[in-house]
Design a protein around this motif. Structure first.
Motif, short mmCIF file in Angstrom:
data_model
loop_
_atom_site.label_atom_id
_atom_site.label_comp_id
_atom_site.label_asym_id
_atom_site.label_seq_id
_atom_site.Cartn_x
_atom_site.Cartn_y
_atom_site.Cartn_z
N ALA A 252 0.78 -1.36 -0.20
CA ALA A 252 -0.11 -0.17 -0.11
C ALA A 252 0.92 1.16 -0.03
O ALA A 252 0.07 2.47 -0.62
CB ALA A 252 -0.99 -0.64 1.24
N VAL A 253 2.13 0.76 0.16
CA VAL A 253 3.13 2.51 -0.48
C VAL A 253 3.58 2.83 -0.80
O VAL A 253 3.80 1.56 -1.97
CB VAL A 253 4.37 1.73 0.80
N ALA A 294 8.42 -0.69 1.98
CA ALA A 294 8.18 -0.33 0.39
C ALA A 294 7.18 -1.36 -0.56
O ALA A 294 8.93 -1.99 -0.78
CB ALA A 294 7.75 0.60 0.50
N VAL A 316 1.36 6.75 2.36
CA VAL A 316 0.72 5.83 2.13
C VAL A 316 -1.29 6.45 2.38
O VAL A 316 -1.15 7.45 3.42
CB VAL A 316 0.78 4.28 3.23
#
Lengths: 327, 265
Positions: A252-253, A294, A316
């Motif tokens: 999600a980063v 990440a 994020v």
């Protein structure tokens, strides 16, 4: 006096300067003990076994092991040591029969039972071999069979898959899962591997700096880790914000070279520490205070020139973050 | 060219000194072999004095090994496994006989166990037991000088096999006695065998402490070394024959040690 109504393991263990922890488990339960090196995992096992001086109270199936203090040999336990410690002068059979013989089982009976255990681990054809003639996986099976043979109330496993090849560890893990299902007593399993905790355990006890940092089911602990160590083990980022933990997946980063604009609420900057292949992505470890993971695509990694030392911005979206209370 | 040759020739002074050392060690043994009157070897072997001395040497050296096994093993275990005050002091005391001149050991034994000795006196008064100049005295003297070799060897073996396996045995429910019998001693067996061989060798050659504490009486306390010493003054041929027998026994022990001990890692 044994109290038949109290079953399983109830322990509060304090070893000054090293460990202060409590653990409770029902009969048949498998408790994975995880945490970084020096967290007190092995100390916990050794204390429960009676091998180190401790304060506190240990009750197993209603019998106190601590008041009065029982000698190691008077505790109904099986201990699988990290280095296996098979008796080098005895055959595989002699090793497995040892505990039964020590508890006054006649030789013939003990050896028959030992053969049965070796059979269950699929290594009865190796019964006459000395430990020096066994492979790592075979020796570990003998060690586990030896610990289980005298029917202990408590099984202590100290990193049973450490030092084994990945393939061997995987098949032994499956086998152990089967044996632990049949085992009526409590199991404490010290491990470095999230997979062990997730596949073998009913409960997870996270130790950090000698205290219990988190306890719960494997699912809870994996989804809402409270320590960096566990977050790394399960491949999540976790940050503490006041009395709230926030965890999010490395996927999600978003990684960028310049400060991101827009809606992302959470932003960090720092140098890339490492970039390694992870599945079909490249996993970055970024020293962003705290260290964060990440995942980026290989194409993006090449385009951004993501090599160790490169300064990057991480962000994020709030929707990708799970927040949960500290206590 | 081998790696050794590539390093150059060995320095001449080193080779010369090594040759002197080797000569010093080997020549006396060779001359003993050459000078032994082989023609009368077996007739001498049959004489009563020689047979008596052989019998006493065999008996006392075997009893010495038994004494070391029965008494020395527990002492070695205690030194290796039990923390008690004065342990290092006791270990130091145990090693003293290693460096003590044997005659001094004999005198010390007389002061302790002699007829008027500190322990021997009351023993004589209470039970009428007199130790000096008996075969028992020979065994005591031999055990006194041999035990340190045995204890150090076995303690070393116990230490190197470590407490680890004792701990494993305890987690499997074994008592300390069972652990000793089924784990500790089997693992220390190379050390026990080596210690026994060393003790036996020491006992075979014992002279000073024996002659001081037990005397030199044919048939009771005259061992092979004592007989050699006696015959050397009147009948050197006999002395050489007897020496040859002891040389063969020593070499046999060395060979046994090589197999059992020196090559075992």
């Amino acid at each position: 006096m044994a109290d038949d109504t109290v079953t399983g393991l109830h322990a509060t263990v304090a070893v000054p300067g090293r460990l202060d922890a409590a653990v409770t488990a029902e009969p048949g339960a498998v408790v994975a003990v995880i945490g970084p090196n020096g967290a007190g995992k092995t100390t916990l096992l050794r204390a429960v076994a009676g091998l180190v001086e401790m304060q506190g109270e240990i009750t197993v199936d209603g019998e106190s092991w601590t008041t009065p203090r029982r000698l190691v040999r008077e505790r109904r336990l099986g201990y699988v040591f990290q280095d296996q410690s098979l008796f080098p002068h005895l055959s595989a059979l002699g090793n497995v029969a040892f505990g039964l013989r020590a508890r006054r089982t006649p030789r013939r009976e003990a050896e028959a039972a030992a053969h049965g255990w070796l059979e269950r681990f699929g290594i009865d054809d190796l019964a006459d071999r000395r430990p020096g003639e066994l492979s790592g996986g075979q020796a570990q099976r003998v060690a586990i069979a030896r610990a289980l043979a005298p029917d202990p109330a408590l099984l202590l496993l100290d990193e049973p898959f450490a030092g084994l090849d990945v393939g061997v560890a995987t098949s032994l893990r499956l086998e152990l899962a089967r044996h632990l299902r049949d085992f009526a007593g409590v199991t404490l399993l010290v491990t470095h591997d999230a997979l062990d905790a997730l596949t073998l355990a009913d409960q997870v006890l996270v130790l950090d700096g000698g205290t219990v940092a988190q306890a719960g089911t494997p699912r809870e602990v994996a989804a809402r880790p409270r320590t960096d160590h566990v977050a790394r083990l399960v491949g999540l980022n976790v940050i503490r914000d006041g009395d709230t933990y926030r965890s999010f997946s490395p996927r999600a980063v978003t990684v960028s070279l310049n400060r991101p604009e827009g809606s992302a609420r959470h932003q960090w900057a720092g140098p890339v520490v490492s970039a390694v292949p992870h599945g079909d992505a490249v996993r970055l470890l970024v020293a962003a205070d705290p260290d964060l993971l990440a995942d980026v695509t290989p194409a993006a990694a090449a385009e951004l020139g993501l090599a160790p030392g490169q300064q990057v911005w991480l962000s994020v979206k709030e929707t990708a973050v799970e927040a949960y209370a500290v206590s | 060219m081998s790696q050794q040759a590539a390093l150059g020739r060995p320095p001449t002074p080193l080779v010369a000194l090594a040759a002197v050392a080797a000569t010093l060690l080997v020549v006396p043994l060779l001359t003993l072999v050459v000078d032994t009157p082989w023609g009368s070897f077996f007739s001498l072997l049959g004489s009563e004095a020689v047979l008596d001395a052989l019998r006493i040497t065999a008996l006392t050296s075997l009893l010495t090994v038994v004494g070391c096994l029965v008494l020395g093993t527990p002492l070695a275990w205690l030194l290796a496994r039990v923390d008690f005050p004065g342990r290092s002091l006791l270990r130091a005391a145990v090693t003293v006989p290693l460096v003590l001149p044997p005659v001094v050991a004999g005198v010390a034994l007389v002061t302790a166990l002699g007829r008027n000795g500190v322990v021997g006196g009351p023993l004589h008064d209470a039970f009428g037991v007199t130790l000096p100049y008996t075969t028992t005295a020979v065994v005591i003297a031999h055990t006194f000088v041999s035990m340190p070799f045995y204890v150090l060897s076995v303690e070393g073996a116990l230490r190197s096999s470590g407490e680890r396996y004792d701990v494993v045995a305890a987690t499997l429910g074994a008592t300390r006695w069972e652990t000793l019998r089924r784990v500790t001693l089997p693992l220390a067996m190379p050390g026990i065998l080596a210690g026994s061989a060393l003790a036996w060798a020491r006992s075979l050659g014992e002279f000073g402490a024996t002659i001081t504490f037990a005397g030199n009486y044919p048939g009771t306390t005259q061992t092979m070394p004592s007989l050699i010493y006696t015959t050397l003054q009147g009948d050197p041929e006999v002395a050489r024959t007897l020496s040859m027998i002891l040389l063969v026994a020593s070499v046999a022990i060395l060979a046994a040690l090589r197999n059992r001990w020196l090559t075992t890692p």
